[in-house]
Design an enzyme around this catalytic site. Structure first.
Site, PDB file in Angstrom:
ATOM      1  CD  GLN A 102      -3.049   1.152   2.426  1.00 45.04           C
ATOM      2  OE1 GLN A 102      -2.780   0.177   3.374  1.00 45.04           O
ATOM      3  NE2 GLN A 102      -3.845   1.918   2.473  1.00 45.04           N
ATOM      4  CG  HIS A 108      -6.930   2.724  -2.649  1.00 40.68           C
ATOM      5  ND1 HIS A 108      -6.133   3.089  -1.784  1.00 40.68           N
ATOM      6  CD2 HIS A 108      -6.136   2.087  -3.685  1.00 40.68           C
ATOM      7  CE1 HIS A 108      -4.673   3.099  -1.728  1.00 40.68           C
ATOM      8  NE2 HIS A 108      -4.784   2.075  -3.011  1.00 40.68           N
ATOM      9  CG  HIS A 110      -6.068  -1.405  -6.811  1.00 41.13           C
ATOM     10  ND1 HIS A 110      -5.037  -0.275  -7.577  1.00 41.13           N
ATOM     11  CD2 HIS A 110      -5.722  -1.151  -5.542  1.00 41.13           C
ATOM     12  CE1 HIS A 110      -4.156   0.210  -6.626  1.00 41.13           C
ATOM     13  NE2 HIS A 110      -4.551  -0.352  -5.345  1.00 41.13           N
TER      14      HIS A 110
HETATM   15  P1  AMP Z   1      -1.865   1.310  -3.324  1.00 37.88           P
HETATM   16  O1  AMP Z   1      -0.573   1.161  -3.424  1.00 37.88           O
HETATM   17  O2  AMP Z   1      -2.636   0.268  -3.195  1.00 37.88           O
HETATM   18  O3  AMP Z   1      -2.112   2.142  -2.190  1.00 37.88           O
HETATM   19  O4  AMP Z   1      -2.397   2.103  -4.644  1.00 37.88           O
HETATM   20  C1  AMP Z   1      -2.260   3.378  -4.707  1.00 37.88           C
HETATM   21  C2  AMP Z   1      -2.376   3.758  -6.021  1.00 37.88           C
HETATM   22  O5  AMP Z   1      -2.882   5.204  -6.455  1.00 37.88           O
HETATM   23  C3  AMP Z   1      -1.558   3.283  -7.121  1.00 37.88           C
HETATM   24  O6  AMP Z   1      -2.151   2.279  -8.138  1.00 37.88           O
HETATM   25  C4  AMP Z   1      -1.215   4.732  -7.911  1.00 37.88           C
HETATM   26  O7  AMP Z   1      -0.722   4.602  -9.318  1.00 37.88           O
HETATM   27  C5  AMP Z   1      -2.269   5.633  -7.625  1.00 37.88           C
HETATM   28  N1  AMP Z   1      -2.008   6.860  -7.587  1.00 37.88           N
HETATM   29  C6  AMP Z   1      -1.143   7.538  -6.893  1.00 37.88           C
HETATM   30  N2  AMP Z   1      -1.395   8.890  -7.045  1.00 37.88           N
HETATM   31  C7  AMP Z   1      -2.535   9.109  -7.877  1.00 37.88           C
HETATM   32  C8  AMP Z   1      -3.165  10.236  -8.471  1.00 37.88           C
HETATM   33  N3  AMP Z   1      -2.824  11.519  -8.042  1.00 37.88           N
HETATM   34  N4  AMP Z   1      -4.202  10.056  -9.195  1.00 37.88           N
HETATM   35  C9  AMP Z   1      -4.706   8.835  -9.403  1.00 37.88           C
HETATM   36  N5  AMP Z   1      -4.175   7.661  -8.875  1.00 37.88           N
HETATM   37  C10 AMP Z   1      -2.917   7.648  -8.215  1.00 37.88           C
END
Ligand code: AMP
Length: 146
Positions: A102, A108, A110
């Site tokens: 994370q 969130h 996916h």
């Molecule tokens: P996680 O590692 O499960 O917390 O996923 C976070 C996700 O947020 C990753 O897939 C990133 O690519 C995505 N992410 C980070 N910054 C942004 C942003 N500004 N807009 C959209 N997605 C983002």
């Protein structure tokens, strides 16, 4: 060394800023309790994130009404992805804690059109902005609105 779960919800995390309207996003869907938008570093074309409008770091914090709401929005997004990409396979993924990978500490889900055997690297490569805008618009066009 991996970072432990933050002791408190960070009001300045990137998704909190998104909910406050402080940073832009490619919106797919929004209702009273949830927001869905394009992942900026997709692991496959059409990668969408669904977040609750609750200050939850991970699954442990998620209140039942928001848990229900994010899942209902995830269903809508998945149905839209199936239509737009004409494919059945949609991965639902959710990481709890830095040890799991994370990177953003606002809960969130996916939703990734694709196969677990062909998944791209996590949060690694920025997508083209115009491409994300186009995908968001195509998904939003077929999603059930509140
Ligand atoms: P996680 O590692 O499960 O917390 O996923 C976070 C996700 O947020 C990753 O897939 C990133 O690519 C995505 N992410 C980070 N910054 C942004 C942003 N500004 N807009 C959209 N997605 C983002």
């Amino acid at each position: 060394m991996t970072q432990n779960k933050p002791a408190y919800y960070d009001e300045n995390n990137i998704f909190a800023k998104m909910l406050n309207g402080d940073i832009p996003h490619h919106k797919v869907y929004e209702d009273e309790k949830t927001l869905a938008f394009m992942d900026i570093m997709p692991q496959a074309e059409g990668h969408v994130l669904v977040i609750p409008k609750q200050k939850a770091v991970d699954l442990a914090d998620l209140e039942p009404e928001y848990a229900a709401a994010v899942l209902m929005t995830a269903k809508k997004v998945m149905n839209a992805q199936r239509q737009v990409f004409a494919r059945e396979g949609i991965i639902q993924m959710q990481l709890n804690g830095a040890q799991a990978g994370q990177t953003v500490f606002h809960y969130h889900i996916h939703l990734i059109p694709g196969s677990i055997h062909e998944l791209g690297v996590h949060a690694a490569k920025m997508a083209d902005n115009d491409k994300l805008a186009d995908l968001a618009q195509r998904l939003a066009a077929v999603i059930d609105t509140p």
